[in-house]
Each structure stands twice: as structure tokens, then as C-alpha cells.
Design an enzyme around this catalytic site. Structure first.
Site, PDB file in Angstrom:
ATOM      1  CD  GLU A   1      -1.471   5.051   4.390  1.00  0.00           C
ATOM      2  OE1 GLU A   1      -0.956   5.910   5.142  1.00  0.00           O
ATOM      3  OE2 GLU A   1      -2.244   4.162   4.801  1.00  0.00           O
TER       4      GLU A   1
ATOM      5  CD  GLU B   1      -5.713  -5.744  -1.064  1.00  0.00           C
ATOM      6  OE1 GLU B   1      -4.991  -4.729  -0.941  1.00  0.00           O
ATOM      7  OE2 GLU B   1      -6.668  -5.981  -0.305  1.00  0.00           O
TER       8      GLU B   1
ATOM      9  CG  ASN C   1      -0.457  -0.159   2.531  1.00  0.00           C
ATOM     10  OD1 ASN C   1       0.641  -0.667   2.711  1.00  0.00           O
ATOM     11  ND2 ASN C   1      -1.214   0.257   3.525  1.00  0.00           N
TER      12      ASN C   1
ATOM     13  CB  CYS D   1      -5.270  -1.369  -1.603  1.00  0.00           C
ATOM     14  SG  CYS D   1      -6.576  -0.423  -0.811  1.00  0.00           S
TER      15      CYS D   1
ATOM     16  CB  CYS E   1      -8.839  -4.335  -3.575  1.00  0.00           C
ATOM     17  SG  CYS E   1      -7.611  -3.033  -3.322  1.00  0.00           S
TER      18      CYS E   1
ATOM     19  CB  CYS F   1     -10.949  -2.137   0.440  1.00  0.00           C
ATOM     20  SG  CYS F   1     -10.278  -1.554  -1.136  1.00  0.00           S
TER      21      CYS F   1
HETATM   22  N1  THU Z   1      -5.496  -1.165   2.537  1.00  0.00           N
HETATM   23  C1  THU Z   1      -4.984  -2.101   1.670  1.00  0.00           C
HETATM   24  O1  THU Z   1      -3.826  -1.996   1.250  1.00  0.00           O
HETATM   25  N2  THU Z   1      -5.787  -3.104   1.262  1.00  0.00           N
HETATM   26  C2  THU Z   1      -7.074  -3.275   1.669  1.00  0.00           C
HETATM   27  O2  THU Z   1      -7.769  -4.130   1.150  1.00  0.00           O
HETATM   28  C3  THU Z   1      -7.614  -2.446   2.750  1.00  0.00           C
HETATM   29  C4  THU Z   1      -6.852  -1.205   3.043  1.00  0.00           C
HETATM   30  C5  THU Z   1      -4.643  -0.067   2.962  1.00  0.00           C
HETATM   31  C6  THU Z   1      -5.027   1.282   2.434  1.00  0.00           C
HETATM   32  C7  THU Z   1      -4.448   2.203   3.479  1.00  0.00           C
HETATM   33  O3  THU Z   1      -3.089   2.473   3.176  1.00  0.00           O
HETATM   34  C8  THU Z   1      -4.502   1.391   4.769  1.00  0.00           C
HETATM   35  O4  THU Z   1      -4.659   0.042   4.374  1.00  0.00           O
HETATM   36  C9  THU Z   1      -5.614   1.793   5.713  1.00  0.00           C
HETATM   37  O5  THU Z   1      -6.816   1.839   5.054  1.00  0.00           O
END
Ligand code: THU
Length: 140
Positions: free
Chosen positions: A50, A61, A48, A59, A96, A93
Site C-alpha cells: 500500500e 496478484e 500487497n 495487489c 488484477c 479485483c
Molecule cells: N487487494 C489485493 O491484494 N488483491 C485483491 O485482489 C483485492 C485487494 C489488496 C489491495 C489493498 O492493499 C487491500 O487488499 C484492500 O483493498
């Protein structure tokens, strides 16, 4: 969802994913994730990433899937995911899930590790039944 026992193959993915977590860029949430997608061209990794403009976050995935597509992968077998959490109920999420459904089948396995190594298995169809499909863009 099924909690499954880790075999040697899963142990390797767990170790690789844990290593990958160190590249996760999470100055805001501090919630690290890493993913590996197994394809016809081998494994592709993602973390991930940000952004100060929060919605631009990618994310793990989607990072992994986009890396695979960007390198010419055509067949997507399964996805492995880890987070820095000790929880056993972390799943991809909604955004994804829809991206995964573009490239994977409803029976494709999605394996999710927690940071302690507990492993849960889902199918994409379980996570996102009735995904929006390319064919639905057309009348017939
Ligand atoms: N996140 C993911 O990488 N994958 C998911 O399926 C859920 C959320 C990340 C996004 C963000 O950087 C952090 O988790 C908190 O939401």
C-alpha cells in the site's frame, strides 16, 4: 467456483502463502494478501504493497505476476492467493483479473485460500469472461 479438499500440494502452498503474508505492507487497510504464481521458471511470490497515496497500492496478484515477468517467466500455469480474511468469497479485483488475462488462459486455475485454510478454485475465464485482449488493439 468449487470448494476443494486440500491435498499435500495445496497444504504446501497454504503454508508458504501464510508465511508470505508477513511481508504484506498494509498500514492503511490492514487487509493482508499474498500470491504465488507457478510458471515455467518456478514459483514467484507477491504481496500487497500500500501507499499513503491510496491508488498507488499494488495487489498481491499483480506483485507476483510482475515479479515473474521481471525474472523472465514466459508460461503462467496457475495462481494461488491468500488473504488475512476468514471469508470464503475473496477473489482477485477487476484490475488484477485483467492483468492475469494478459498472461494466463481462460481455463487457468486460480486457487484462493482463506486464513483458516479453506480453499476455493476458480478459472480465470469464470472471473473475467470477455477480457480485453492484445489482438483487439488491431483492426484484423
Ligand atoms: N487487494 C489485493 O491484494 N488483491 C485483491 O485482489 C483485492 C485487494 C489488496 C489491495 C489493498 O492493499 C487491500 O487488499 C484492500 O483493498
Amino acid at each position: 467456483m468449487k470448494t476443494i479438499k486440500k491435498t499435500k500440494q495445496f497444504e504446501q502452498y497454504f503454508n508458504d502463502l501464510k508465511q508470505l503474508l508477513k511481508y504484506s505492507y498494509v498500514p492503511y487497510s490492514k487487509f493482508k494478501t499474498a500470491a504465488i504464481v507457478a510458471t515455467d521458471l518456478g514459483n514467484f511470490k507477491g504481496v500487497n504493497v500500500e501507499n499513503a497515496s491510496f491508488p498507488l497500492t499494488n495487489c498481491a496478484e499483480r506483485s507476483a505476476i510482475f515479479a515473474a515477468v521481471s525474472n523472465g517467466a514466459k508460461k503462467f500455469k496457475e495462481l494461488y492467493l491468500i488473504s488475512s480474511s476468514e471469508r470464503d468469497d475473496i477473489t482477485p479485483c477487476g484490475a488484477c483479473r485483467q492483468v492475469l488475462a494478459e498472461f494466463m488462459e481462460s481455463n487457468s486455475p486460480i486457487y484462493v485460500f482463506n486464513i483458516k485454510g479453506n480453499l476455493c478454485k476458480y478459472t480465470l475465464g469464470e472471473l473475467l469472461p470477455q477480457s480485453f485482449k492484445q489482438k483487439q488493439l488491431f483492426n484484423k
